[in-house]
Motif scaffolding. Structure first.
Motif, PDB file in Angstrom:
ATOM      1  N   TYR A  47       0.849  -1.197   0.000  1.00  0.00           N
ATOM      2  CA  TYR A  47       0.000   0.000   0.000  1.00  0.00           C
ATOM      3  C   TYR A  47       0.883   1.244   0.000  1.00  0.00           C
ATOM      4  O   TYR A  47       1.824   1.338   0.780  1.00  0.00           O
ATOM      5  N   ARG A  48       0.568   2.158  -0.893  1.00  0.00           N
ATOM      6  CA  ARG A  48       1.228   3.465  -0.936  1.00  0.00           C
ATOM      7  C   ARG A  48       0.178   4.530  -0.618  1.00  0.00           C
ATOM      8  O   ARG A  48      -0.885   4.550  -1.236  1.00  0.00           O
ATOM      9  N   SER A  49       0.504   5.411   0.272  1.00  0.00           N
ATOM     10  CA  SER A  49      -0.438   6.472   0.617  1.00  0.00           C
ATOM     11  C   SER A  49      -0.451   7.544  -0.469  1.00  0.00           C
ATOM     12  O   SER A  49       0.400   7.560  -1.372  1.00  0.00           O
ATOM     13  N   LEU A  50      -1.389   8.437  -0.366  1.00  0.00           N
ATOM     14  CA  LEU A  50      -1.323   9.669  -1.126  1.00  0.00           C
ATOM     15  C   LEU A  50      -0.085  10.440  -0.657  1.00  0.00           C
ATOM     16  O   LEU A  50       0.438  10.200   0.432  1.00  0.00           O
ATOM     17  N   ILE A  51       0.381  11.352  -1.482  1.00  0.00           N
ATOM     18  CA  ILE A  51       1.499  12.211  -1.085  1.00  0.00           C
ATOM     19  C   ILE A  51       0.916  13.561  -0.682  1.00  0.00           C
ATOM     20  O   ILE A  51       0.290  14.245  -1.485  1.00  0.00           O
ATOM     21  N   TYR A  52       1.122  13.915   0.582  1.00  0.00           N
ATOM     22  CA  TYR A  52       0.536  15.132   1.135  1.00  0.00           C
ATOM     23  C   TYR A  52       1.586  16.224   1.269  1.00  0.00           C
ATOM     24  O   TYR A  52       2.755  15.937   1.534  1.00  0.00           O
ATOM     25  N   LYS A  69      -3.463  13.042  11.906  1.00  0.00           N
ATOM     26  CA  LYS A  69      -4.687  12.729  11.162  1.00  0.00           C
ATOM     27  C   LYS A  69      -4.355  12.061   9.824  1.00  0.00           C
ATOM     28  O   LYS A  69      -5.010  11.098   9.414  1.00  0.00           O
ATOM     29  N   ILE A  70      -3.329  12.562   9.145  1.00  0.00           N
ATOM     30  CA  ILE A  70      -2.906  11.948   7.885  1.00  0.00           C
ATOM     31  C   ILE A  70      -2.553  10.484   8.111  1.00  0.00           C
ATOM     32  O   ILE A  70      -2.987   9.588   7.377  1.00  0.00           O
ATOM     33  N   VAL A  71      -1.763  10.235   9.143  1.00  0.00           N
ATOM     34  CA  VAL A  71      -1.308   8.868   9.410  1.00  0.00           C
ATOM     35  C   VAL A  71      -2.491   7.969   9.779  1.00  0.00           C
ATOM     36  O   VAL A  71      -2.620   6.848   9.275  1.00  0.00           O
ATOM     37  N   ARG A  72      -3.374   8.459  10.639  1.00  0.00           N
ATOM     38  CA  ARG A  72      -4.553   7.671  11.022  1.00  0.00           C
ATOM     39  C   ARG A  72      -5.420   7.357   9.810  1.00  0.00           C
ATOM     40  O   ARG A  72      -5.869   6.216   9.624  1.00  0.00           O
ATOM     41  N   GLY A  79      -6.444  -0.418   5.449  1.00  0.00           N
ATOM     42  CA  GLY A  79      -7.042  -1.549   6.149  1.00  0.00           C
ATOM     43  C   GLY A  79      -6.140  -2.104   7.223  1.00  0.00           C
ATOM     44  O   GLY A  79      -6.178  -3.302   7.537  1.00  0.00           O
ATOM     45  N   MET A  80      -5.303  -1.231   7.805  1.00  0.00           N
ATOM     46  CA  MET A  80      -4.332  -1.655   8.811  1.00  0.00           C
ATOM     47  C   MET A  80      -4.693  -1.084  10.177  1.00  0.00           C
ATOM     48  O   MET A  80      -5.309  -0.020  10.274  1.00  0.00           O
ATOM     49  N   ASP A  84      -1.499  -4.696  13.654  1.00  0.00           N
ATOM     50  CA  ASP A  84      -1.127  -5.514  12.498  1.00  0.00           C
ATOM     51  C   ASP A  84       0.349  -5.339  12.124  1.00  0.00           C
ATOM     52  O   ASP A  84       0.963  -6.234  11.553  1.00  0.00           O
ATOM     53  N   VAL A  85       0.879  -4.170  12.415  1.00  0.00           N
ATOM     54  CA  VAL A  85       2.200  -3.796  11.915  1.00  0.00           C
ATOM     55  C   VAL A  85       3.258  -4.119  12.962  1.00  0.00           C
ATOM     56  O   VAL A  85       3.236  -3.599  14.069  1.00  0.00           O
ATOM     57  N   ARG A  86       4.189  -5.008  12.582  1.00  0.00           N
ATOM     58  CA  ARG A  86       5.180  -5.490  13.531  1.00  0.00           C
ATOM     59  C   ARG A  86       6.347  -4.526  13.703  1.00  0.00           C
ATOM     60  O   ARG A  86       6.972  -4.475  14.767  1.00  0.00           O
ATOM     61  N   THR A  87       6.711  -3.829  12.652  1.00  0.00           N
ATOM     62  CA  THR A  87       7.915  -3.016  12.694  1.00  0.00           C
ATOM     63  C   THR A  87       7.787  -1.880  11.702  1.00  0.00           C
ATOM     64  O   THR A  87       6.857  -1.841  10.895  1.00  0.00           O
TER      65      THR A  87
END
Length: 476
Positions: A47-52, A69-72, A79-80, A84-87
């Motif tokens: 997954y790649r986010s939008l570039i803000y 807010k961007i990160v959330r 869908g994470m 879910d994210v280990r590292t």
């Protein structure tokens, strides 16, 4: 061992902020009874986010709530959940690393980021991160030549030179696409150094002036010319030295640069012809990219395509844990645990002599001084060629000489050695320092340049310490 983990890379830069979620496969490639060699054998960006645009409250303050807010929102879009994210890695770079509340931003993200590599990268370390993300290090190794990566962002251009896979120099100039901002046909922001550069060449530009394409193209041509000078492709003029960030220094004249790559927000404008509105991003980024592409001096060296351009950033961190025998290490238990300590790695090539060993440490030390003074680091090396008592004594003396800035600081001196000499080396250093410095020396650990280390409190009645090595992973 074969394990699949999810990782996230969060990059908060001068101009842009982005996230990348990745699936990493890690394996221990070492044979039995040898030092573990954990490698990332596969990585897949899922997954790649939008570039803000990085949200700011002012020219000196990041909007921490807006970043959170961007990160959330991007976690949700991917869908994470944090569970879910280990590292992963959170890297604050560019001008934002020097904003007044960079630490506040890191704190705001702590509930999402978890126990990740978290770093505020000064211009030198950012040069290395972007070059590795662009793949310049691998290109230099594959082609057995010297490759410079220019990470042309909004506020700065970070440069790192690799020769045959080894870092040879870093630099940073105040040249970027958002140093002149444009809105509704007028100049709304003008960085003083760029205004002075233009003025020295007879070009007058003021905030509020019309955004005249021809005049701005001339200024961008001057900026591109300065980049060519920074690579020693053209003789430096009287304006050049004043353009280095924070009174930085030019690249060394050797090795001679034979090829270049570009990353950063302006890179896409270098590699491809941009059609349409020249000021679509509210700045001169498109014009600067075009000026760099057409600069005759930059055209004298080979142009490689970067593995990534605007996304030349970390995609996360692979992590592994190993136990180190307490009988072969030297630790100060009251200094533990320590986390997210960057590794300064001396290459095996530079271990050939004590002179090159010392120079490797002193040459790399500025990478870990984002605010002008050394931060906590761990010095790592192989050590296999110096295992006799006399050789360890000489090695200890060389370390003390090269690591004087660390020794003079409030931080403990941390050594991470691959060879089984941790206890005797730690004792030798301690004796030479008259027991006036906390020394932590662990062995049996293999690291790479750019890794981070966690060292836990002693366990099993103090006989072992848990060690976690985190390797930054790049999307290349």
């Amino acid at each position: 061992m074969h394990e699949v983990i999810l990782s996230v890379g969060i990059d908060i830069g001068t101009s842009t902020t982005q996230l990348i979620f990745s699936r990493l496969t890690i394996e221990n490639r070492a044979s039995s009874y040898t030092v573990p060699r954990i490698q990332i054998v596969d990585k897949e960006v899922i997954y790649r986010s939008l570039i803000y645009f990085t949200p700011l409250k002012s020219n000196t303050e990041i909007d921490a709530d807006a970043v959170k807010k961007i990160v959330r929102d991007e976690y949700q879009a991917a869908g994470m959940t944090p569970e879910d994210v280990r590292t992963g890695a959170v890297i604050i770079t560019g001008e934002t690393a020097r904003k007044e509340n960079a630490n506040e931003v890191l704190e705001a993200l702590s509930d999402l980021a978890g126990d990740f590599v978290v770093a505020t990268a000064g211009p030198d370390l950012e040069s290395v991160l972007s070059a590795r993300g662009a793949g310049a290090d691998k290109l230099s190794e594959e082609h057995r030549t010297a490759v410079a990566n220019l990470d042309v962002g909004g506020g700065t251009t970070n440069i790192a030179v690799y020769e045959k896979g080894t870092l040879r120099g870093v630099s940073c100039l105040d040249i970027g696409g958002r140093l002149i901002k444009v809105d509704k046909g007028r100049v709304t922001y003008l960085f003083p150094k760029i205004q002075a550069l233009a003025k020295s060449h007879g070009i007058d530009l003021q905030v509020g002036d019309p955004a005249e394409e021809q005049k701005l193209r001339q200024i961008c041509a001057l900026m591109a010319d300065q980049l060519a000078q920074s690579l020693h492709l053209k003789k430096m003029d009287g304006d050049h030295m004043g353009l280095y960030t924070n009174d930085g220094k030019p690249l060394p004249a050797e090795p001679e640069i034979k090829a270049i790559t570009f990353s950063g927000g302006v890179a896409d404008c270098v590699y491809q012809q941009m059609e349409g509105d020249l000021f679509r991003y509210g700045d001169i980024g498109v014009l600067l990219g075009q000026a760099i592409r057409s600069n005759p001096d930059l055209q004298t060296v080979q142009l490689f395509r970067a593995a990534e351009t605007i996304r030349a950033t970390v995609v996360g961190a692979g992590t592994h844990t190993t136990e180190v025998s307490g009988s072969t290490i030297h630790v100060e238990a009251d200094r533990l645990p320590i986390k997210n300590i960057p590794i300064l790695k001396v290459s095996e090539e530079d271990e050939a002599s004590l002179e090159t060993f010392r120079s490797s440490i002193t040459r790399q030390m500025p990478l870990y001084k984002p605010e002008g003074k050394v931060e906590q680091i761990a010095i790592a090396f192989n050590g296999e060629t110096r295992t006799s008592f006399a050789e360890v004594q000489d090695l200890a003396a060389a370390i003390i000489e090269a690591a004087k800035e660390v020794i003079d600081s409030s931080y403990p001196l941390i050594l991470v050695v691959e060879a089984d000499i941790g206890k005797v080396l730690g004792n030798a250093v301690n004796v030479m320092l008259d027991y006036k410095k906390d020394v932590i020396c662990i062995d049996g650990i293999k690291t790479l340049s750019g890794d981070y280390v966690d060292i836990g409190e002693p366990v099993a009645d103090g006989h072992v310490v848990p060690v976690v090595i985190k390797t930054l992973i790049f999307n290349s």
